[in-house]
Design an enzyme around this catalytic site. Sequence first.
Site, PDB file in Angstrom:
ATOM      1  N   SER A   1       0.817  -1.205   0.000  1.00 32.71           N
ATOM      2  CA  SER A   1       0.000   0.000   0.000  1.00 32.71           C
ATOM      3  C   SER A   1       0.859   1.266   0.000  1.00 32.71           C
ATOM      4  O   SER A   1       1.649   1.462  -0.905  1.00 32.71           O
ATOM      5  CB  SER A   1      -0.932  -0.068   1.203  1.00 32.71           C
TER       6      SER A   1
ATOM      7  N   ASP B   1      -2.075   6.082  -4.028  1.00 31.93           N
ATOM      8  CA  ASP B   1      -0.940   5.335  -3.485  1.00 31.93           C
ATOM      9  C   ASP B   1      -0.685   4.154  -4.436  1.00 31.93           C
ATOM     10  O   ASP B   1      -1.427   3.970  -5.402  1.00 31.93           O
ATOM     11  CB  ASP B   1      -1.201   4.930  -2.029  1.00 31.93           C
TER      12      ASP B   1
ATOM     13  N   ASP C   1      -1.266   1.061  -4.561  1.00 31.84           N
ATOM     14  CA  ASP C   1      -2.288   0.053  -4.857  1.00 31.84           C
ATOM     15  C   ASP C   1      -3.673   0.659  -5.044  1.00 31.84           C
ATOM     16  O   ASP C   1      -4.660  -0.074  -5.065  1.00 31.84           O
ATOM     17  CB  ASP C   1      -2.288  -1.070  -3.818  1.00 31.84           C
TER      18      ASP C   1
ATOM     19  N   ASP D   1      -5.870   2.300  -3.399  1.00 31.86           N
ATOM     20  CA  ASP D   1      -6.998   2.360  -2.471  1.00 31.86           C
ATOM     21  C   ASP D   1      -7.128   3.748  -1.840  1.00 31.86           C
ATOM     22  O   ASP D   1      -8.207   4.199  -1.531  1.00 31.86           O
ATOM     23  CB  ASP D   1      -6.956   1.245  -1.415  1.00 31.86           C
TER      24      ASP D   1
END
Lengths: 458, 454
Positions: free
Chosen positions: B101, B245, B247, B249
């Site tokens: 993340s 970010d 990933d 999310d």
Amino acid sequence: MASLRISQVGVRGVVGRGGITASHALDFGAAFATFLATDGPVVIARDPRASGLMLREGLVAALLAAGRDVIDLGIASTPVIQHTIRQRQAAGGVSISASHNAAEWNALKFFGPLGTYLTTAEADELLDIYHLRRFYAAPWNKLGRVEMDSSAIDRYLDELSEVFHFDRLRQFRVVVDCSNGTSSRILRRLNERFGFSLILINATMDGRFAHEPSTSARVVGLQLAPLVQPLSADAGFLFDADSDRVAFATELGEPASEELILPMLADYLLPRSEGKIVLTNISTTSLNEEVAGWHGGKVVRVPVGRNAAIDALNAHRPEQIALAGEGTGAVMMPQFRFVYDGIATMLTLLEKCAAQQQPLSQLVAAMPGYSMLKGEVPLSRHKIPQLLELLATSFGEVSINRQDGLRVDLPSGRWGQNAWFHVRVSQTEPFVRVIAEARGTAPRDLFDEVMETTRAHA
Amino acid sequence: MSKREHLLKIGVSGIRGVVGEFLTPALACAFAQAFGTYTGRGRVILGRDTRSSGPMLEHAVTCGLLSAGCDVVQVGVLPTPTIQMYVAATGALGGIALTASHNPPEYNALKLFNEQGQFFNHYERGELIDLFHQGEFTDAGNFGLGSISQEYSTPARMHFDRVLKCVNRDRIRQRNFHAAIDAVNGAGSILTPHFLEQELGCRLEAISVDPTQPFPREAEPTPQSLGDLKELMKRTGAEIGFAQDPDGDRLAVAKPDGTLLDNDEVLALVVDAVLSRMPGNVVVNLTSSSVIDEVAAWHGCKVFRSAVGEANVVERMLAHKAVIGGEGSNGGIIFPTVHYCRDSYTGMAFLLDRMAETGLGITELAARLPKFYRVSTKVPFQHGRLAGIIQATEARFPDAKADRTDGLKLIWPDGAWLHVRGSNTEPLMRLSVESRDAERTQVLMKAGTDILGS
């Protein structure tokens, strides 16, 4: 029953609990990457066993984590890995294949930068690293990458085409039992690219085996041999799953003993080779000595196992050796840089047929008859030294070889001509193996007596 | 304090650590095998972000899952929310996203999802960790091993369709917004430009959208890390800027002058947009701003608070049947109609829709929110210190009400609050303070840092 065996040969077992698992792929991959002395990628390939993918994933992860680039040949034979290691100047290679074992087995075998099996000392070092578990880990931004190399088989065939006269060999009509192994892919390309007419059976590669992929006369007799005459073929050949071994049936559909392959090739290659040494292990037929004698050659015998063969090869100059091999149909030739290669062996046998203008049945008939008996007895390890000592002293004036268990060569007489027996502990299974052989008829009395003594020590 | 400490963490978010000596392929494989043993035989979805260790871990995790008898569906580089939705939509038994993340590039992690495509709840997690430690994994034999398949295109299409159904796409497209994106060369590098340009009709200025390159900035989208986006906004005159970010999310939002909205403001604007259509309960974490409570009050809706961490927020959202939730503290927006996960794409779509609906710019929308002064800081975590800090903090402020759900949160009658807790993902202690008055916030922060520093 737990099947896992970790030894100088590598790691082998039935896939799953008690056998070979994901953690072996990861830990041996990490140990091998730590072991490798030179920079460069690692070449890998697998046979079509269903478990090959799982072991590949683990092996690749471990190699990448150690910063090694991976050249993945997909489904390819062990000899193709060994050729590719040299061609691509790789640091080493790993074969994911349990070669002649049944479908539920698998194994990892390791190769050095010359494409040969590890020497005994190297194999020991790899095991030490594996057991010590202090594996090299590359920094996070220096991990390796995977490259799929789908042309390795073609490059391998190109190399074969430079050594053999394909135009003389493609005339042969040959049935091949691929044992659902890697030879299927290679021989299909041989047909496509070079106009061979090999008829392939058991050529699917979906992980299911039509029969145990073992190169023995018994397995040749199951499906292959009965097909040879109906198909009017000149020969039938059978490969194990990773194509480093071969067995055959003659044009008459008769399975030949796997022990015959090395002496038949020695008979062909010794007169054509500078080297006069036939290198083999102490379990193979004495026919090797007889054939070598015809051509002024000499048999050098070493302990059973591939590491020992590599040790012995390294101890000789390459030009001293004519060929090296086992009684299993695995033969190495200098023109292939001492790689056990079933397909090269098949081609050499066909070349012998062409050169001598004789069918296989006549070439087999030209070999003096030897008869071998084999048995195995469950192991009781602490009694083995006592057993070997007793056997060494029970037969009077004999020639003793203690390199690997005990081989006793007996003077001609009561037990027959050129009679011998060999008692040793298997590297791969919990058995004592007993072999007895004589020229002509089988030495039944000798075999029975050795088996009885061995059983008494089980 | 040794530098080796805590470079590996097995906890609330799965397993996370620095790749190399700490997060090894053997560990990732074993954890995946435990996961596959837990889910049982069936399909498991496996995707990743663009970190350099992604392919290596993909092989290790695939190995572990195959050994456990799972069929592995590899979806390649995708945002985490896309992976989560795909798990739920395809009836898979679970999913794994290889991403750390917002953590730095040397980190990676296994984020684990159940068959609903949600983080494991507290109890499931405990069971899985026990299984991992017991080491009694399924080691399938030759004929019980799973298979590998690849599915690269359908998951993103499905994700976008779900988001686009919830907004008025036509009115967004008619506005032909001039937008900017910084995708940190992460999982959104290809998909986010497609989403904004092709789906929402934006004129797009894109930077850091090459998934083959390393992260060009700190992975967490913060005012300090988004200098390039600020520069881009000023240079191009874009109306709104987005930053993800690695990933995809988390979402950060920039105004035309290049300054960032506070993440709590972003969440508040999305909460406002959602509640104006579908009033209902709201769940945010303890560290989210009270601006959420005020916005919810506009619509007569209630706010519930959870411990920090997506899994904790989702657990509370399920319990309270919330219509919207999130983590203002870190830019996570959770809109269950799309999926129970933090989703930057939902955030982007709702903000653009709100701008199209009101005719207002992002600066004006943010200016309508009540003003709170909020600061936070972090210090290295040291074992055993947190409990003492909590005791000292509570003793120092006997006039405040204490909430011990996650570390210690002190709440004063005037709405001011102070929250100290240990990070779930990094070896850090985090301290946050908020009030309606800039000076009061500074005073509370000073008191808090004095305790942390002592």
